[in-house]
Design a protein around this motif. Structure first.
Motif, PDB file in Angstrom:
ATOM      1  N   CYS A  54       6.015 -16.966   3.022  1.00  0.00           N
ATOM      2  CA  CYS A  54       4.965 -17.768   2.366  1.00  0.00           C
ATOM      3  C   CYS A  54       3.825 -16.924   1.811  1.00  0.00           C
ATOM      4  N   GLY A  55       3.733 -15.634   2.187  1.00  0.00           N
ATOM      5  CA  GLY A  55       2.615 -14.821   1.713  1.00  0.00           C
ATOM      6  C   GLY A  55       1.288 -15.445   2.109  1.00  0.00           C
ATOM      7  N   THR A  56       0.329 -15.426   1.178  1.00  0.00           N
ATOM      8  CA  THR A  56      -1.024 -15.917   1.487  1.00  0.00           C
ATOM      9  C   THR A  56      -1.123 -17.444   1.480  1.00  0.00           C
ATOM     10  N   THR A 114      -5.847  -8.697  -1.614  1.00  0.00           N
ATOM     11  CA  THR A 114      -5.573  -8.196  -2.973  1.00  0.00           C
ATOM     12  C   THR A 114      -4.333  -8.883  -3.546  1.00  0.00           C
ATOM     13  N   TYR A 115      -3.296  -9.066  -2.712  1.00  0.00           N
ATOM     14  CA  TYR A 115      -2.102  -9.763  -3.201  1.00  0.00           C
ATOM     15  C   TYR A 115      -2.484 -11.141  -3.757  1.00  0.00           C
ATOM     16  N   ASP A 116      -3.352 -11.826  -3.017  1.00  0.00           N
ATOM     17  CA  ASP A 116      -3.774 -13.161  -3.453  1.00  0.00           C
ATOM     18  C   ASP A 116      -4.414 -13.092  -4.854  1.00  0.00           C
ATOM     19  N   ARG A 155      -0.723 -19.379  -1.215  1.00  0.00           N
ATOM     20  CA  ARG A 155      -1.118 -19.947  -2.514  1.00  0.00           C
ATOM     21  C   ARG A 155       0.031 -20.729  -3.151  1.00  0.00           C
ATOM     22  N   VAL A 156       1.226 -20.136  -3.063  1.00  0.00           N
ATOM     23  CA  VAL A 156       2.402 -20.815  -3.605  1.00  0.00           C
ATOM     24  C   VAL A 156       2.805 -21.975  -2.688  1.00  0.00           C
ATOM     25  N   THR A 157       2.630 -21.787  -1.380  1.00  0.00           N
ATOM     26  CA  THR A 157       2.930 -22.878  -0.430  1.00  0.00           C
ATOM     27  C   THR A 157       2.093 -24.109  -0.768  1.00  0.00           C
ATOM     28  N   ASP A 161       6.215 -16.205   7.569  1.00  0.00           N
ATOM     29  CA  ASP A 161       6.058 -14.871   6.987  1.00  0.00           C
ATOM     30  C   ASP A 161       6.026 -13.843   8.115  1.00  0.00           C
ATOM     31  N   GLY A 162       6.472 -12.623   7.797  1.00  0.00           N
ATOM     32  CA  GLY A 162       6.508 -11.564   8.807  1.00  0.00           C
ATOM     33  C   GLY A 162       5.195 -10.808   8.939  1.00  0.00           C
ATOM     34  N   SER A 163       4.315 -10.919   7.951  1.00  0.00           N
ATOM     35  CA  SER A 163       3.095 -10.110   7.930  1.00  0.00           C
ATOM     36  C   SER A 163       1.936 -10.856   8.584  1.00  0.00           C
ATOM     37  N   HIS A 218      14.306  -9.784  -1.815  1.00  0.00           N
ATOM     38  CA  HIS A 218      14.603  -8.377  -2.148  1.00  0.00           C
ATOM     39  C   HIS A 218      13.987  -7.406  -1.138  1.00  0.00           C
ATOM     40  N   TRP A 219      13.077  -7.908  -0.282  1.00  0.00           N
ATOM     41  CA  TRP A 219      12.515  -7.057   0.769  1.00  0.00           C
ATOM     42  C   TRP A 219      13.412  -7.045   2.002  1.00  0.00           C
ATOM     43  N   ILE A 220      14.478  -7.814   1.967  1.00  0.00           N
ATOM     44  CA  ILE A 220      15.356  -7.958   3.140  1.00  0.00           C
ATOM     45  C   ILE A 220      16.716  -7.371   2.791  1.00  0.00           C
ATOM     46  N   ASP A 221      17.183  -6.476   3.654  1.00  0.00           N
ATOM     47  CA  ASP A 221      18.409  -5.740   3.372  1.00  0.00           C
ATOM     48  C   ASP A 221      19.664  -6.590   3.615  1.00  0.00           C
ATOM     49  N   ASP A 257      10.088 -12.802  11.608  1.00  0.00           N
ATOM     50  CA  ASP A 257      11.018 -12.142  10.687  1.00  0.00           C
ATOM     51  C   ASP A 257      12.067 -13.189  10.299  1.00  0.00           C
ATOM     52  N   LEU A 258      12.253 -13.390   9.009  1.00  0.00           N
ATOM     53  CA  LEU A 258      13.184 -14.441   8.559  1.00  0.00           C
ATOM     54  C   LEU A 258      14.600 -14.216   9.087  1.00  0.00           C
ATOM     55  N   THR A 259      14.981 -12.965   9.307  1.00  0.00           N
ATOM     56  CA  THR A 259      16.354 -12.727   9.763  1.00  0.00           C
ATOM     57  C   THR A 259      16.530 -13.072  11.248  1.00  0.00           C
ATOM     58  N   ALA A 308      -1.250 -10.264   8.345  1.00  0.00           N
ATOM     59  CA  ALA A 308      -2.361 -10.493   7.407  1.00  0.00           C
ATOM     60  C   ALA A 308      -2.045 -11.676   6.483  1.00  0.00           C
ATOM     61  N   MET A 309      -0.803 -11.761   6.023  1.00  0.00           N
ATOM     62  CA  MET A 309      -0.409 -12.885   5.160  1.00  0.00           C
ATOM     63  C   MET A 309      -0.518 -14.204   5.931  1.00  0.00           C
ATOM     64  N   VAL A 310      -0.033 -14.207   7.158  1.00  0.00           N
ATOM     65  CA  VAL A 310      -0.059 -15.431   7.970  1.00  0.00           C
ATOM     66  C   VAL A 310      -1.510 -15.874   8.217  1.00  0.00           C
ATOM     67  N   SER A 340      11.998 -20.320  -1.524  1.00  0.00           N
ATOM     68  CA  SER A 340      11.522 -18.949  -1.313  1.00  0.00           C
ATOM     69  C   SER A 340      11.228 -18.309  -2.657  1.00  0.00           C
ATOM     70  N   ASN A 341      10.127 -17.570  -2.735  1.00  0.00           N
ATOM     71  CA  ASN A 341       9.741 -16.906  -3.982  1.00  0.00           C
ATOM     72  C   ASN A 341       9.313 -15.470  -3.711  1.00  0.00           C
ATOM     73  N   ALA A 342      10.007 -14.540  -4.363  1.00  0.00           N
ATOM     74  CA  ALA A 342       9.609 -13.116  -4.356  1.00  0.00           C
ATOM     75  C   ALA A 342       9.689 -12.494  -2.973  1.00  0.00           C
ATOM     76  N   VAL A 343      10.731 -12.835  -2.213  1.00  0.00           N
ATOM     77  CA  VAL A 343      10.844 -12.371  -0.825  1.00  0.00           C
ATOM     78  C   VAL A 343      12.181 -11.671  -0.540  1.00  0.00           C
TER      79      VAL A 343
HETATM   80  C1  LIG Z   1       5.700 -10.668  -2.748  1.00  0.00           C
HETATM   81  S1  LIG Z   1       5.261 -11.570  -1.312  1.00  0.00           S
HETATM   82  C2  LIG Z   1       5.653 -13.233  -1.839  1.00  0.00           C
HETATM   83  C3  LIG Z   1       4.789 -14.256  -1.160  1.00  0.00           C
HETATM   84  C4  LIG Z   1       4.863 -15.679  -1.726  1.00  0.00           C
HETATM   85  N1  LIG Z   1       6.172 -16.268  -1.512  1.00  0.00           N
HETATM   86  C5  LIG Z   1       4.500 -15.690  -3.187  1.00  0.00           C
HETATM   87  O1  LIG Z   1       5.331 -16.083  -4.014  1.00  0.00           O
HETATM   88  O2  LIG Z   1       3.369 -15.305  -3.532  1.00  0.00           O
HETATM   89  C6  LIG Z   1       6.623 -11.197  -0.202  1.00  0.00           C
HETATM   90  C7  LIG Z   1       6.406 -11.758   1.189  1.00  0.00           C
HETATM   91  O3  LIG Z   1       7.633 -11.695   1.913  1.00  0.00           O
HETATM   92  C8  LIG Z   1       7.319 -11.409   3.256  1.00  0.00           C
HETATM   93  N2  LIG Z   1       8.532 -10.880   3.891  1.00  0.00           N
HETATM   94  C9  LIG Z   1       9.290  -9.845   3.473  1.00  0.00           C
HETATM   95  N3  LIG Z   1      10.320  -9.654   4.306  1.00  0.00           N
HETATM   96  C10 LIG Z   1      10.210 -10.594   5.281  1.00  0.00           C
HETATM   97  C11 LIG Z   1      10.974 -10.926   6.436  1.00  0.00           C
HETATM   98  N4  LIG Z   1      12.088 -10.239   6.780  1.00  0.00           N
HETATM   99  N5  LIG Z   1      10.572 -11.954   7.211  1.00  0.00           N
HETATM  100  C12 LIG Z   1       9.460 -12.664   6.906  1.00  0.00           C
HETATM  101  N6  LIG Z   1       8.697 -12.399   5.814  1.00  0.00           N
HETATM  102  C13 LIG Z   1       9.066 -11.378   5.018  1.00  0.00           C
HETATM  103  C14 LIG Z   1       6.186 -10.411   3.172  1.00  0.00           C
HETATM  104  O4  LIG Z   1       5.464 -10.294   4.373  1.00  0.00           O
HETATM  105  C15 LIG Z   1       5.369 -10.980   2.015  1.00  0.00           C
HETATM  106  O5  LIG Z   1       4.386 -11.873   2.450  1.00  0.00           O
END
Ligand SMILES: C[S@@+](CC[C@H](N)C(=O)[O-])C[C@H]1O[C@@H](n2cnc3c(N)ncnc32)[C@H](O)[C@@H]1O
Length: 254
Positions: free
Chosen positions: A43-45, A11-13, A47-49, A65-67, A109-112, A89-91, A69-71, A104-107
């Protein structure tokens, strides 16, 4: 935070046209020659890569990517000769050899812990290598978070009291953390990008509210999503604010 949580990758794709559009501007900023090795951090799915790979006819991408399903989706899509797709995990990331650039795009903010993130990314880069990234910045999708807070304070979702799965930093704090991690020539700026997603309910379910839904039993997830969508209204405009990040890794002193 969301590092290792799984995503509804297919669905994200389908619904992530806005993220793809924003990514194109970030890729432009890399000003690639075409023979570099670039890290796609989150990298998500894929598509952007793929857009990044199109600019690297003689180069390579390490897509992380950490997910799971995305990988899996990214491995399906991307040329295995010029791409290495890594689930991590990127960290915690450690690469065998330094990359020329980080994208990196849209990633982020998911990391503290951005101090740790930036020091990992600095370690992954060759001296003088660039980072060009974009993530949610201060004030990002405030209407969405207001709608969630309204639903939670009305009662019925105690699991979500005080739950904050995202971190939307401002440019000054980000610049300070980048400098402390070993970057120079730093430019961080916020840009409002109000967006009307074409499939609002699926977009909000997949892109915005996933970590909240994960905290609820399966049978109560639709109730939360319905209540939030009611507050956002039909055809909602989401008040996206992007934080653009540009910097260069300082060369080590001889
Ligand atoms: C909104 S998607 C963006 C995917 C892609 N970069 C794009 O622009 O479509 C966010 C991605 O960040 C990944 N992500 C979030 N935190 C992460 C972490 N700590 N390590 C690796 N991947 C992470 C998620 O699994 C998800 O695939």
């Amino acid at each position: 935070m969301g590092g290792t949580r799984d995503w509804d990758a297919s669905t994200y794709d389908r619904v992530s046209a806005p993220q793809q559009r924003w990514a194109e501007g970030v890729i432009d900023r890399l000003r690639l020659r075409g023979d570099e090795t670039v890290l796609d951090a989150g990298c998500g799915t894929g598509r952007v890569t793929q857009l990044l790979l199109d600019r690297l006819p003689r180069g390579r991408v390490i897509a992380v990517d950490g997910s799971a399903a995305m990988v899996a989706e990214a491995r399906e899509l991307l040329d295995p000769v010029r791409t290495e797709v890594v689930q991590a995990d990127l960290t915690e990331l450690e690469l065998g050899a330094p990359v020329d650039a980080v994208f990196s795009n849209a990633v982020f903010h998911w990391i503290d812990d951005h101090a740790r993130l930036f020091s990992v990314l600095a370690a992954a880069l060759a001296d003088g290598g660039r980072i060009e990234a974009q993530c949610g910045g201060r004030g990002n999708v405030a209407r969405f978070y207001g709608a969630v807070a309204g639903v939670v304070s009305a009662g019925g979702f105690p699991e979500l009291d005080g739950f904050e799965p995202t971190h939307f930093p401002g440019p000054d704090e980000t610049a300070e953390l980048l400098s402390a991690a070993g970057f120079e020539a730093i430019d961080c700026r916020l840009t409002p990008r109000p967006t009307r997603p074409p499939e609002p309910r699926e977009f909000v379910r997949t892109v915005c509210i996933g970590p909240h839904l994960d905290r609820l039993p399966a049978g109560r997830r639709d109730a939360l999503l319905d209540a939030v969508m009611d507050r956002l209204g039909a055809d909602p405009e989401l008040d996206y604010v992007r934080l653009d990040i540009s910097a260069r890794k300082r060369a080590a002193r001889a």
